[in-house]
Structure formats: C-alpha cells, structure tokens
Enzyme design. Structure first.
Site, PDB file in Angstrom:
ATOM      1  N   ASN A  74       0.918  -1.160   0.000  1.00  0.00           N
ATOM      2  CA  ASN A  74       0.000   0.000   0.000  1.00  0.00           C
ATOM      3  C   ASN A  74       0.952   1.204   0.000  1.00  0.00           C
ATOM      4  O   ASN A  74       1.656   1.443   0.970  1.00  0.00           O
ATOM      5  CB  ASN A  74      -0.848  -0.064   1.260  1.00  0.00           C
ATOM      6  CG  ASN A  74      -1.830   1.084   1.441  1.00  0.00           C
ATOM      7  OD1 ASN A  74      -2.389   1.238   2.519  1.00  0.00           O
ATOM      8  ND2 ASN A  74      -2.069   1.882   0.429  1.00  0.00           N
TER       9      ASN A  74
ATOM     10  N   GLN B 135      -2.031   6.704  -1.540  1.00  0.00           N
ATOM     11  CA  GLN B 135      -2.365   7.834  -0.662  1.00  0.00           C
ATOM     12  C   GLN B 135      -1.183   8.806  -0.553  1.00  0.00           C
ATOM     13  O   GLN B 135      -0.024   8.378  -0.620  1.00  0.00           O
ATOM     14  CB  GLN B 135      -2.708   7.352   0.769  1.00  0.00           C
ATOM     15  CG  GLN B 135      -4.147   6.916   0.979  1.00  0.00           C
ATOM     16  CD  GLN B 135      -4.390   5.448   0.672  1.00  0.00           C
ATOM     17  OE1 GLN B 135      -3.523   4.607   0.895  1.00  0.00           O
ATOM     18  NE2 GLN B 135      -5.577   5.128   0.150  1.00  0.00           N
TER      19      GLN B 135
ATOM     20  N   CYS C 205      -5.614   6.089   7.908  1.00  0.00           N
ATOM     21  CA  CYS C 205      -4.874   5.155   7.041  1.00  0.00           C
ATOM     22  C   CYS C 205      -3.892   4.393   7.917  1.00  0.00           C
ATOM     23  O   CYS C 205      -2.927   4.969   8.426  1.00  0.00           O
ATOM     24  CB  CYS C 205      -4.145   5.923   5.932  1.00  0.00           C
ATOM     25  SG  CYS C 205      -3.149   4.834   4.886  1.00  0.00           S
TER      26      CYS C 205
ATOM     27  N   ASN D  28     -12.373   5.813   9.739  1.00  0.00           N
ATOM     28  CA  ASN D  28     -12.896   5.849   8.370  1.00  0.00           C
ATOM     29  C   ASN D  28     -13.890   4.688   8.185  1.00  0.00           C
ATOM     30  O   ASN D  28     -13.840   3.690   8.906  1.00  0.00           O
ATOM     31  CB  ASN D  28     -11.755   5.801   7.340  1.00  0.00           C
ATOM     32  CG  ASN D  28     -10.842   4.588   7.509  1.00  0.00           C
ATOM     33  OD1 ASN D  28     -10.865   3.921   8.519  1.00  0.00           O
ATOM     34  ND2 ASN D  28     -10.043   4.317   6.508  1.00  0.00           N
TER      35      ASN D  28
ATOM     36  N   HIS E 150     -15.841   1.400   6.908  1.00  0.00           N
ATOM     37  CA  HIS E 150     -15.542   0.105   6.290  1.00  0.00           C
ATOM     38  C   HIS E 150     -16.771  -0.791   6.282  1.00  0.00           C
ATOM     39  O   HIS E 150     -17.555  -0.796   7.236  1.00  0.00           O
ATOM     40  CB  HIS E 150     -14.456  -0.629   7.084  1.00  0.00           C
ATOM     41  CG  HIS E 150     -13.112   0.010   6.954  1.00  0.00           C
ATOM     42  ND1 HIS E 150     -12.222  -0.320   5.979  1.00  0.00           N
ATOM     43  CD2 HIS E 150     -12.525   0.996   7.685  1.00  0.00           C
ATOM     44  CE1 HIS E 150     -11.129   0.418   6.104  1.00  0.00           C
ATOM     45  NE2 HIS E 150     -11.288   1.224   7.143  1.00  0.00           N
TER      46      HIS E 150
ATOM     47  N   ASN F  70     -14.876   1.852   2.408  1.00  0.00           N
ATOM     48  CA  ASN F  70     -13.871   0.894   1.969  1.00  0.00           C
ATOM     49  C   ASN F  70     -14.512  -0.487   2.096  1.00  0.00           C
ATOM     50  O   ASN F  70     -15.175  -0.774   3.108  1.00  0.00           O
ATOM     51  CB  ASN F  70     -12.640   0.987   2.879  1.00  0.00           C
ATOM     52  CG  ASN F  70     -12.026   2.373   2.842  1.00  0.00           C
ATOM     53  OD1 ASN F  70     -11.365   2.736   1.888  1.00  0.00           O
ATOM     54  ND2 ASN F  70     -12.265   3.177   3.888  1.00  0.00           N
TER      55      ASN F  70
ATOM     56  N   GLU G 269     -10.510  -0.066  -1.852  1.00  0.00           N
ATOM     57  CA  GLU G 269     -10.482   1.160  -1.041  1.00  0.00           C
ATOM     58  C   GLU G 269     -11.254   2.307  -1.679  1.00  0.00           C
ATOM     59  O   GLU G 269     -11.129   2.559  -2.883  1.00  0.00           O
ATOM     60  CB  GLU G 269      -9.034   1.619  -0.834  1.00  0.00           C
ATOM     61  CG  GLU G 269      -8.288   0.784   0.170  1.00  0.00           C
ATOM     62  CD  GLU G 269      -7.022   1.483   0.656  1.00  0.00           C
ATOM     63  OE1 GLU G 269      -6.978   2.722   0.687  1.00  0.00           O
ATOM     64  OE2 GLU G 269      -6.070   0.756   0.986  1.00  0.00           O
ATOM     65  N   ARG G 270     -11.988   3.008  -0.844  1.00  0.00           N
ATOM     66  CA  ARG G 270     -12.625   4.259  -1.252  1.00  0.00           C
ATOM     67  C   ARG G 270     -11.551   5.206  -1.818  1.00  0.00           C
ATOM     68  O   ARG G 270     -10.494   5.378  -1.212  1.00  0.00           O
ATOM     69  CB  ARG G 270     -13.276   4.874   0.005  1.00  0.00           C
ATOM     70  CG  ARG G 270     -13.854   6.237  -0.185  1.00  0.00           C
ATOM     71  CD  ARG G 270     -14.495   6.742   1.095  1.00  0.00           C
ATOM     72  NE  ARG G 270     -13.537   7.008   2.172  1.00  0.00           N
ATOM     73  CZ  ARG G 270     -13.817   7.709   3.276  1.00  0.00           C
ATOM     74  NH1 ARG G 270     -15.028   8.210   3.457  1.00  0.00           N
ATOM     75  NH2 ARG G 270     -12.909   7.896   4.216  1.00  0.00           N
TER      76      ARG G 270
ATOM     77  N   CYS H 129      -4.636  -2.875   3.175  1.00  0.00           N
ATOM     78  CA  CYS H 129      -5.314  -1.734   3.814  1.00  0.00           C
ATOM     79  C   CYS H 129      -5.290  -1.992   5.320  1.00  0.00           C
ATOM     80  O   CYS H 129      -5.929  -2.947   5.795  1.00  0.00           O
ATOM     81  CB  CYS H 129      -6.747  -1.602   3.299  1.00  0.00           C
ATOM     82  SG  CYS H 129      -7.682  -0.287   4.101  1.00  0.00           S
ATOM     83  N   GLY H 130      -4.546  -1.184   6.050  1.00  0.00           N
ATOM     84  CA  GLY H 130      -4.369  -1.413   7.486  1.00  0.00           C
ATOM     85  C   GLY H 130      -5.656  -1.203   8.268  1.00  0.00           C
ATOM     86  O   GLY H 130      -6.035  -2.038   9.101  1.00  0.00           O
ATOM     87  N   SER H 131      -6.343  -0.089   7.997  1.00  0.00           N
ATOM     88  CA  SER H 131      -7.611   0.153   8.709  1.00  0.00           C
ATOM     89  C   SER H 131      -8.635  -0.907   8.293  1.00  0.00           C
ATOM     90  O   SER H 131      -9.457  -1.346   9.111  1.00  0.00           O
ATOM     91  CB  SER H 131      -8.130   1.575   8.450  1.00  0.00           C
ATOM     92  OG  SER H 131      -8.244   1.828   7.063  1.00  0.00           O
ATOM     93  N   GLY H 132      -8.552  -1.358   7.018  1.00  0.00           N
ATOM     94  CA  GLY H 132      -9.447  -2.416   6.531  1.00  0.00           C
ATOM     95  C   GLY H 132      -9.185  -3.726   7.258  1.00  0.00           C
ATOM     96  O   GLY H 132     -10.121  -4.471   7.579  1.00  0.00           O
TER      97      GLY H 132
HETATM   98  N1  LIG Z   1      -8.973   4.627   1.273  1.00  0.00           N
HETATM   99  C1  LIG Z   1      -9.131   4.867   2.685  1.00  0.00           C
HETATM  100  C2  LIG Z   1      -7.953   5.572   3.298  1.00  0.00           C
HETATM  101  C3  LIG Z   1      -6.670   4.764   3.249  1.00  0.00           C
HETATM  102  C4  LIG Z   1      -6.700   3.460   4.044  1.00  0.00           C
HETATM  103  C5  LIG Z   1      -5.350   2.801   4.067  1.00  0.00           C
HETATM  104  N2  LIG Z   1      -4.825   2.313   2.866  1.00  0.00           N
HETATM  105  C6  LIG Z   1      -5.062   1.968   5.275  1.00  0.00           C
HETATM  106  O1  LIG Z   1      -4.011   1.297   5.288  1.00  0.00           O
HETATM  107  O2  LIG Z   1      -5.801   2.014   6.258  1.00  0.00           O
HETATM  108  C7  LIG Z   1     -10.410   5.702   2.936  1.00  0.00           C
HETATM  109  O3  LIG Z   1     -10.901   6.362   2.005  1.00  0.00           O
HETATM  110  O4  LIG Z   1     -10.900   5.689   4.063  1.00  0.00           O
END
Ligand SMILES: N[C@@H](CCC[C@H](N)C(=O)O)C(=O)O
Length: 308
Positions: free
Chosen positions: A23, A56, A85, A169, A171, A202, A220-221, A229-232
């Site tokens: 990413n 990003q 992110c 964010n 998900h 996302n 990802e959005r 995607c870490g938050s994902g």
């Molecule tokens: N696309 C996400 C923001 C980025 C998330 C990221 N890649 C991660 O690692 O969490 C959004 O629009 O919320």
C-alpha cells in the site's frame, strides 16, 4: 502575488516514496515547507503512468491540539481527504523519525478520525494503536434503523450481507469462501458508492482460515483495490470477532503480506503491528498554495518541530 501566479510558477516539493505491504504512499514534510495541493494536482501525482504513482498522499503537519506530536493528513489517490490510514500510520512514524522531526519512540498523532498512537519497533516495524472501533451505524456512517453485527444490502438486485465498522474511516466487510475468487472488482465499486454509505466506504472481502488466521482483500474508497489496507484489516478483525469467527490475536494476510492484529473486544482499541519500507526520495515540481509565503514568494524559512 496572486494565487494564480503562484500556482503557475509552482515549487519543488521534496517527498519520500514509502509503502506498507505494498500500500504505497507519497510522504511529505509540511512542517519544514508548509504547502497545500489542490485535489486535481494530488490525483495527477498519484497517476501510475503520468505521475509518481501512489495510493495515498501522507502529509506531516504541526499538531493542532495539545498532547499530540503531529497532525497526520491523508489524501486518497482521487484527491479526497480522509480520516484514517493504518499502513500509512506506520510509514508516518518511520518518516518523522528518519527525518529527525522527532526522536520519540511513542508518537501520538492527530488524524481527522481521532488520535492514534504509534510505537516504533525494530527493523522498521511499527505497532499502531488504531483506537476503539465505532459500531453505531450513524457514526460509521451507514444507513440502518438499529445496530446489528451484520446487515443486508441490495446491490443491482443482488442481496449482500456485510458488517460495518468505523476505524475513524468507514468500512464494510463481506465474508467470502475464497479471497482469490471474491468479486472485488464487481462489488467493490458498487458498494463503495452505495447510497447506504453517505460518505462512501472501503469494502473488505474476508476469508477466515481458522480462529487465528484470515485473508483479506480491500477495495479502497478513492483508490480502488490496493495490495493492503491497514484500517481495513482492523475492521475485518472486528467484523470477524463480532461474528464469533476469530480470536483475540489474528494474522491477517493481505495481498502484500501479513499484519499482526489484536482486539480484546468491544470498548478496546485495535492494535496493528506491521512493516514499513522506504523506497526512494525525490522532488517534484507542483503548482502549490503556500499559506505562509511572504511577498517575495520565498518560503519564510525551515520550521522544525522541537525534538521530543
Ligand atoms: N482509502 C481509505 C484511506 C486509506 C486506508 C489505508 N490504505 C489503510 O491502510 O488504512 C479511505 O478512504 O478511508
């Protein structure tokens, strides 16, 4: 000098290209050189053929509140500013230490999605306290009459079951039998912009292997499918636990590699441990809005944050 003149003149912007499990990010120090980029400029820079290429843009700014070390701003490849992110957070920690903007090992940063804490480990690994997940639909935000662990949505006449989680964010997480065969390209864009997600979302496709191992792909959005995607991954961990399928510690394998996750359960923060990589440093000429520039058009000097 008018804004237009300044834009047409442009400026050289130093940046570092980094990634967390593929990413990838353009990371910029806006403490030493304050700047603003228009969304159309960001999406041109993100272009993989005509620009630098990244998922990003991460911007390091001075803190805007007490008890944090930095403000961490995140822009998707389409130029939209977002709240969180996770992979970027690890790269952010490595960047501010490498650039000597701080020598702290534990760094607190303000994001648009809340305050998160980053702990620099060995060999470029960073442990991130991603905060407590938000499950109330209105706060994700997601249109639903009441909270539930799973919801059903209609997508082009097809019924889809998903969980919704905010990690700062938004998900959505769908359970699949095989991530490699998951309909990421077909359902990802449709769900990302589904009217039930007023700020879009996302979309994660989660395959549970056993109670400690899972696989995930994320559309990802504002960026499309990324290698990780870490938050994902954190949202998928929460969704898998809410469905009773995962234990407190999970190895989540994304297309770019594995993350170590831990979630004790409702009310607790999600912890994410993973690697960072620095790829190269560069400079790019950009039309720039520099809020602190004086009449000469020159930057008013390098401003470094005091080392903590
Ligand atoms: N696309 C996400 C923001 C980025 C998330 C990221 N890649 C991660 O690692 O969490 C959004 O629009 O919320």
């Amino acid at each position: 000098m008018s804004d237009n003149r300044r834009r047409s003149n442009g400026a050289n912007l130093p940046f570092t290209k980094m990634h967390g499990l593929g990413n990838d990010f353009m990371v910029v120090d806006a403490i030493s050189q304050p700047f603003r980029l228009r969304p159309d400029v960001i999406s041109k820079l993100a272009d993989r053929h005509f620009g630098i290429g990244f998922d990003q843009l991460l911007v390091v700014e001075p803190p805007g509140m007490p008890d944090v070390d930095f403000r961490y701003r995140i822009f998707n490849a389409d130029g939209s500013e977002v709240e969180q992110c996770g992979n970027g957070a690890r790269c952010f920690a490595r960047f501010v230490r490498d650039q000597r903007l701080t020598n702290k090992k534990v760094i607190r940063v303000q994001t648009a999605g809340g305050v998160i804490e980053l702990k620099a480990g060995k060999d470029g690994w960073v442990l991130v306290n991603m905060g407590v997940p938000e499950l109330e639909p209105a706060k994700v935000p997601f249109e639903a009459a009441q909270r539930s662990n799973t919801y059903r949505l209609e997508v082009n006449g097809e019924a889809v079951e998903l969980s919704v989680v905010s990690m700062g964010n938004p998900h959505a997480v769908l359970l699949v039998d095989d991530v490699d065969a998951a309909p990421v390209e077909r359902l990802g864009p449709l769900l990302e912009s589904h009217p039930a997600f007023p700020r879009k979302a996302n979309i994660g496709f989660l395959q549970v292997i056993d109670r400690h191992n899972a696989k995930l792909r994320v559309f990802e959005r504002g960026a499309g499918e990324t290698l990780a995607c870490g938050s994902g991954a954190c949202a998928a961990m929460v969704a898998g636990r809410l469905r009773g399928l995962l234990d407190e510690k999970v190895r989540m394998v994304l297309r770019g590699g594995p993350l170590a996750l831990e979630w004790q359960g409702e009310g607790a923060p999600v912890m994410m441990d993973g690697p960072t990589a620095r790829v190269f440093d560069g400079q790019v000429r950009v039309p720039i809005d520099s809020p602190r520039r004086g009449r000469s058009g020159r930057s008013s000097g390098r401003r470094r944050q005091k080392k903590g």
